[in-house]
Design an enzyme around this catalytic site. Structure first.
Site, PDB file in Angstrom:
ATOM      1  N   ARG A 165       0.851  -1.188   0.000  1.00 28.94           N
ATOM      2  CA  ARG A 165       0.000   0.000   0.000  1.00 28.94           C
ATOM      3  C   ARG A 165       0.890   1.244   0.000  1.00 28.94           C
ATOM      4  O   ARG A 165       2.047   1.185   0.398  1.00 28.94           O
ATOM      5  CB  ARG A 165      -0.914   0.010   1.227  1.00 28.94           C
ATOM      6  CG  ARG A 165      -1.866  -1.185   1.299  1.00 28.94           C
ATOM      7  CD  ARG A 165      -2.679  -1.163   2.588  1.00 28.94           C
ATOM      8  NE  ARG A 165      -3.607  -2.295   2.645  1.00 28.94           N
ATOM      9  CZ  ARG A 165      -3.320  -3.479   3.173  1.00 28.94           C
ATOM     10  NH1 ARG A 165      -2.101  -3.686   3.686  1.00 28.94           N
ATOM     11  NH2 ARG A 165      -4.211  -4.450   3.195  1.00 28.94           N
ATOM     12  N   LYS A 173      -2.102  -2.968   7.444  1.00 27.30           N
ATOM     13  CA  LYS A 173      -3.509  -2.827   7.802  1.00 27.30           C
ATOM     14  C   LYS A 173      -3.894  -3.912   8.804  1.00 27.30           C
ATOM     15  O   LYS A 173      -3.568  -5.077   8.625  1.00 27.30           O
ATOM     16  CB  LYS A 173      -4.367  -2.939   6.535  1.00 27.30           C
ATOM     17  CG  LYS A 173      -5.800  -2.472   6.725  1.00 27.30           C
ATOM     18  CD  LYS A 173      -6.509  -2.434   5.390  1.00 27.30           C
ATOM     19  CE  LYS A 173      -7.928  -1.910   5.546  1.00 27.30           C
ATOM     20  NZ  LYS A 173      -8.626  -1.859   4.237  1.00 27.30           N
ATOM     21  N   HIS A 211      -2.729   3.545  -5.778  1.00 24.58           N
ATOM     22  CA  HIS A 211      -3.250   2.284  -5.234  1.00 24.58           C
ATOM     23  C   HIS A 211      -3.609   1.308  -6.355  1.00 24.58           C
ATOM     24  O   HIS A 211      -3.641   0.094  -6.137  1.00 24.58           O
ATOM     25  CB  HIS A 211      -4.473   2.551  -4.360  1.00 24.58           C
ATOM     26  CG  HIS A 211      -4.844   1.396  -3.479  1.00 24.58           C
ATOM     27  ND1 HIS A 211      -4.063   0.985  -2.418  1.00 24.58           N
ATOM     28  CD2 HIS A 211      -5.907   0.544  -3.509  1.00 24.58           C
ATOM     29  CE1 HIS A 211      -4.632  -0.052  -1.819  1.00 24.58           C
ATOM     30  NE2 HIS A 211      -5.742  -0.343  -2.465  1.00 24.58           N
ATOM     31  N   ARG A 244      -1.202  -1.528  -6.849  1.00 24.87           N
ATOM     32  CA  ARG A 244      -1.371  -2.707  -5.980  1.00 24.87           C
ATOM     33  C   ARG A 244      -2.387  -3.667  -6.605  1.00 24.87           C
ATOM     34  O   ARG A 244      -2.176  -4.878  -6.618  1.00 24.87           O
ATOM     35  CB  ARG A 244      -1.816  -2.257  -4.593  1.00 24.87           C
ATOM     36  CG  ARG A 244      -2.180  -3.373  -3.612  1.00 24.87           C
ATOM     37  CD  ARG A 244      -2.470  -2.764  -2.245  1.00 24.87           C
ATOM     38  NE  ARG A 244      -3.224  -3.632  -1.366  1.00 24.87           N
ATOM     39  CZ  ARG A 244      -2.682  -4.522  -0.527  1.00 24.87           C
ATOM     40  NH1 ARG A 244      -1.376  -4.664  -0.502  1.00 24.87           N
ATOM     41  NH2 ARG A 244      -3.435  -5.248   0.266  1.00 24.87           N
ATOM     42  N   HIS A 254      -4.041  -9.839   2.994  1.00 29.97           N
ATOM     43  CA  HIS A 254      -5.479  -9.958   3.198  1.00 29.97           C
ATOM     44  C   HIS A 254      -5.780 -10.994   4.272  1.00 29.97           C
ATOM     45  O   HIS A 254      -5.224 -12.101   4.236  1.00 29.97           O
ATOM     46  CB  HIS A 254      -6.185 -10.378   1.904  1.00 29.97           C
ATOM     47  CG  HIS A 254      -6.217  -9.306   0.867  1.00 29.97           C
ATOM     48  ND1 HIS A 254      -6.420  -9.548  -0.470  1.00 29.97           N
ATOM     49  CD2 HIS A 254      -6.074  -7.952   0.978  1.00 29.97           C
ATOM     50  CE1 HIS A 254      -6.398  -8.408  -1.145  1.00 29.97           C
ATOM     51  NE2 HIS A 254      -6.186  -7.429  -0.289  1.00 29.97           N
ATOM     52  N   TYR A 291      -9.938 -10.149  -7.502  1.00 29.82           N
ATOM     53  CA  TYR A 291      -9.052  -9.945  -8.651  1.00 29.82           C
ATOM     54  C   TYR A 291      -9.259 -11.002  -9.725  1.00 29.82           C
ATOM     55  O   TYR A 291      -8.888 -10.789 -10.881  1.00 29.82           O
ATOM     56  CB  TYR A 291      -7.586  -9.931  -8.192  1.00 29.82           C
ATOM     57  CG  TYR A 291      -7.288  -8.780  -7.268  1.00 29.82           C
ATOM     58  CD1 TYR A 291      -7.312  -7.465  -7.725  1.00 29.82           C
ATOM     59  CD2 TYR A 291      -7.010  -8.997  -5.920  1.00 29.82           C
ATOM     60  CE1 TYR A 291      -7.063  -6.399  -6.873  1.00 29.82           C
ATOM     61  CE2 TYR A 291      -6.760  -7.934  -5.061  1.00 29.82           C
ATOM     62  CZ  TYR A 291      -6.792  -6.650  -5.544  1.00 29.82           C
ATOM     63  OH  TYR A 291      -6.554  -5.604  -4.698  1.00 29.82           O
TER      64      TYR A 291
END
Length: 321
Positions: A137, A162, A268, A271, A294, A303
């Site tokens: 990120r 995150k 972003h 990414r 994730h 994706y």
């Protein structure tokens, strides 16, 4: 309201105790201010679910904010009631969160990525290349420390990503030398700062207390330091922070336009492109999940819906005529 400054001070104190970022502190304090102002400066302890929902409804209906913004406001208010006011209220769990629309991420093709990167130069090119080459990120790259770049293992350790999780991602082979040369220049500048009795960087309070000399050590320096000194809003100390992410955001917008790309791409997007291109190349989804950090593979699965080969294997009925 007499208690307003004291209440915001309590909010800041709790945020800092939990080591939340300065951005979260500013955003949460602003939402608390707006909530109190919306209800004519009544104290939050005197209010409940009805007032919270009225505030959130006003954001959605009158101010037309997005679902993510509405949920951000709710998160700030839940923090206020649970962590600051210490009120265990049954209605907290009943406040309805706005449902985020499911949208496919914007993805650039390999050729489009090449075209955009070709429009960037120097440090900004290196940052953008790292975003695409590692899947980090934007703020993870900005906050990257020297000690977390491992040239031998060809990997990067992402700290406090995150969800406050650490993970490991790939250091692209093509960036090893450019990044090494960049860090050599940064080290020379850091050594000059040490001679001028400066050269310290921000560390979380717990680390700064445990390692009092660490802020001056090379290992803890930012890989992408700012060009000038700035004042830390929390401690008031004047020192060098990391590069302002807005520099890249502005340059990236210009690069996308200059490359003739009409997609609404931001840094972003690199990414998203990293993940999509890995899956296109046959990489398994679990590995991509780990590289992206994730928590749930369902997040990574989005994706698979933007892979080029997905639509190309279907023959349009128009083409049968």
């Amino acid at each position: 309201m007499d208690g307003k400054p004291r209440l915001l001070d309590q909010v800041r104190e709790q945020i800092r105790l939990k080591h939340y970022s300065i951005r979260t502190e500013r955003v949460y304090c602003e939402w608390v201010r707006r909530f109190i102002r919306f209800h004519a400066y009544r104290h939050p302890a005197e209010m409940g679910a009805a007032e919270v929902e009225a505030f959130l409804s006003d954001l959605a209906v009158r101010r037309d904010v997005s679902a993510s913004t509405q949920n951000q406001a709710l998160a700030a208010l839940l923090f206020l009631y649970k962590q600051v006011l210490k009120l265990d209220l049954p209605w907290l769990g009943e406040v309805v969160r706005a449902k985020k629309p499911v949208r496919l991420p914007v993805v650039l093709s390999v050729e489009e990525v090449q075209a955009v990167l070709a429009k960037l130069e120097g440090e900004l090119w290196l940052i953008a290349s790292l975003l695409y080459g590692s899947g980090m990120r934007l703020m993870e790259v900005m906050r990257l420390r020297v000690k977390d770049v491992d040239f031998t293992a060809q990997q990067i350790v992402v700290r406090d990503g995150k969800g406050m999780k650490d993970r490991v991602t790939v250091l692209p082979q093509r960036l090893r030398e450019p990044l090494r040369k960049h860090m050599q220049a940064v080290k020379a500048a850091h050594n000059a700062e040490l001679l001028a009795e400066r050269g310290d960087v921000y560390l979380p309070d717990a680390l700064a207390r445990k390692y009092p000399r660490a802020p001056w050590e090379w290992a803890w320096q930012y890989v992408f330091p700012a060009q000038s000194l700035s004042t830390d809003p929390r401690s008031g100390k004047r020192r060098r922070h990391h590069v302002d992410e807005k520099r890249l955001q502005r340059a990236f917008k210009v690069a996308v336009r200059s490359a003739g790309i009409v997609k609404l791409a931001t840094p972003h997007t690199l990414r998203h492109s990293f993940a999509t291109h890995l899956l296109e190349g046959g990489q398994d989804i679990r590995t991509v999940q780990e590289l992206l950090g994730h928590a749930d593979v369902k997040t990574t699965q989005i994706y698979t819906h933007v892979l080029n080969r997905g639509g190309l294997v279907v023959l349009s009925p128009l083409d049968r005529l």
